[in-house]
Design an enzyme around this catalytic site. Structure first.
Site, PDB file in Angstrom:
ATOM      1  N   SER A   1       0.838  -1.197   0.000  1.00 29.07           N
ATOM      2  CA  SER A   1       0.000   0.000   0.000  1.00 29.07           C
ATOM      3  C   SER A   1       0.879   1.255   0.000  1.00 29.07           C
ATOM      4  O   SER A   1       1.693   1.422  -0.905  1.00 29.07           O
ATOM      5  CB  SER A   1      -0.971  -0.041   1.188  1.00 29.07           C
ATOM      6  OG  SER A   1      -1.978   0.916   1.037  1.00 29.07           O
TER       7      SER A   1
ATOM      8  N   ASP B   1      -7.637  -3.428  -7.763  1.00 34.05           N
ATOM      9  CA  ASP B   1      -7.307  -3.221  -6.350  1.00 34.05           C
ATOM     10  C   ASP B   1      -8.486  -2.533  -5.655  1.00 34.05           C
ATOM     11  O   ASP B   1      -8.949  -1.477  -6.082  1.00 34.05           O
ATOM     12  CB  ASP B   1      -6.046  -2.353  -6.263  1.00 34.05           C
ATOM     13  CG  ASP B   1      -5.593  -2.094  -4.844  1.00 34.05           C
ATOM     14  OD1 ASP B   1      -6.382  -1.530  -4.055  1.00 34.05           O
ATOM     15  OD2 ASP B   1      -4.436  -2.424  -4.510  1.00 34.05           O
TER      16      ASP B   1
ATOM     17  N   HIS C   1      -6.301  -6.015  -1.910  1.00 36.83           N
ATOM     18  CA  HIS C   1      -5.337  -4.949  -1.616  1.00 36.83           C
ATOM     19  C   HIS C   1      -4.300  -5.546  -0.671  1.00 36.83           C
ATOM     20  O   HIS C   1      -4.640  -6.009   0.412  1.00 36.83           O
ATOM     21  CB  HIS C   1      -6.048  -3.755  -0.954  1.00 36.83           C
ATOM     22  CG  HIS C   1      -5.149  -2.571  -0.728  1.00 36.83           C
ATOM     23  ND1 HIS C   1      -4.659  -1.808  -1.761  1.00 36.83           N
ATOM     24  CD2 HIS C   1      -4.645  -2.023   0.403  1.00 36.83           C
ATOM     25  CE1 HIS C   1      -3.909  -0.828  -1.260  1.00 36.83           C
ATOM     26  NE2 HIS C   1      -3.874  -0.954   0.042  1.00 36.83           N
TER      27      HIS C   1
END
Length: 380
Positions: free
Chosen positions: A176, A274, A329
């Site tokens: 991330s 995502d 994710h």
């Protein structure tokens, strides 16, 4: 609809312990050391990390940059400073951590890397370890420190001291906001590591697109522009990128624009759908299959845009790629080993593909690009 400034999903789940896994231990650096070097979290607390020595390969290391979103204005940063991603307080970061996926010590699900040592850097600066503003900023009776670049410097120094001269191999990784940090800092990290030690990188869920939302607005662009300016990120992004984009320096804070400048071997791990990007960049008000025809078309268009924006890594002859169509994710670290070593695209897991790339295993592909939504490959 406003982008979510602080990602609600952590790249590693806190306080969830697998009885078969050995947790990492937290280390918070001393105030004197960190303040003298200007390294402080948003709230002024000292930075820290989690560490575990590998059982079978202690001189091989994973250096992981934790994720946790960004703050793009003073109000967001004040809010972040009072939570997990702006402070190293014991309130937010437990004394020990259990890791999953690529960061796991479970040799059934992570056989190649389970015995490696690991250091996980606590994320508490709000700008992917990139900003530096010398003077603290006071906003609504709260003092803020924009010192992400200094935090990274101190962490690298500590890491190299801990590993010592016996280090054999290092993989820089992040998820991330930490995945974006991996793209931004990989060459800088390589420059700090002694040249005889091999360094590779894996950036997970960090390829955030410069793409329009459902109304055609390029709102995410303005968001990253604000982060770049507020945290004063210019000096710690790729300087060739800066030179080539004198009127759009913010581009050097986005993976698709940074990637062509990266020289260190790097592996891209991402979904074209995502879930964070679907919610916060595309800003689609549904998750397939629970969408109408128009929404499904917008969803699939985003996937097409992702593949186009990832054309450079896909075409690279040296770097690896694992792109699937699951609404995930953080696939190398999130929740369990499922996403890393069980979920398949074109018959291969992320683990298979990364391993093939890292060790030049020609029996498997080092590039998987699956751009068609398929429930079969995404099922747990």
């Amino acid at each position: 609809m406003k982008v979510i400034s602080v990602i609600l999903i952590s790249s590693i789940i806190l306080s969830v312990h697998n009885s078969d896994a050995a947790p990492l231990k937290k280390v918070i650096l001393g105030d004197e050391e960190t303040k003298s070097k200007g390294a402080m979290c948003l709230d002024g607390s000292p930075p820290g990390y989690y560490i575990r020595t590998g059982a079978s390969s202690p001189n091989k290391w994973r250096f992981h940059l934790h994720g946790g979103g960004w703050c793009s204005d003073e109000d967001e940063c004040v809010e972040a400073s009072k939570g997990q991603y702006g402070s190293s307080s014991d309130t937010y970061w437990p004394d020990s951590y259990t890791m999953y996926g690529f960061l796991s010590d479970n040799c059934t699900d992570n056989p190649e890397f389970c015995g490696w040592s690991i250091m996980v850097v606590i994320y508490c600066d709000g700008a992917s370890f990139t900003g530096y503003v010398e003077e603290p900023v006071t906003w609504k009776d709260t003092t803020l420190y924009f010192r992400g670049a200094k935090i990274l410097d101190v962490m690298i120094d500590n890491f190299l001291t801990l590993g010592g001269d016996e280090m054999e191999q290092i993989i820089l990784t992040g998820c991330s906001a930490g995945g974006l940090a991996t793209y931004i800092h990989v060459d800088y990290f390589r420059s700090k590591v002694p040249s005889h030690i091999p360094v590779h990188a894996m950036a997970d869920a960090g390829y955030f697109l410069d793409a329009p939302n459902v109304t055609g607005e390029m709102h995410i662009r303005g968001y990253y522009q604000n982060i770049f300016k507020l945290h004063n990120c210019k000096d710690r992004v790729n300087q060739d990128c800066i030179a080539d984009n004198p009127t759009e320096e913010w581009k050097c804070f986005m993976a698709q624009y940074i990637y062509p400048y990266i020289e260190t071997p790097i592996f891209l791990l991402n979904s074209i759908y995502d879930i964070w990007q679907i919610d916060n960049i595309l800003q689609l008000d549904c998750h397939p299959p629970d969408c109408n025809d128009d929404q499904l078309e917008q969803f699939e268009t985003y996937g097409t845009e992702f593949i186009a924006a990832a054309n450079v890594p896909i075409a690279s002859s040296n770097n690896g790629v694992y792109i699937n169509s699951c609404q995930y994710h953080c696939q190398s670290t999130f929740y369990t080993e499922v996403n890393w070593s069980k979920t398949k695209a074109d018959g291969q897991t992320a683990w298979d593909t990364f391993n093939a790339w890292l060790y030049n295993d020609t029996s498997k592909s080092s590039k998987i690009v699956n751009d068609y939504p398929s429930e079969e490959i995404c099922d747990f």
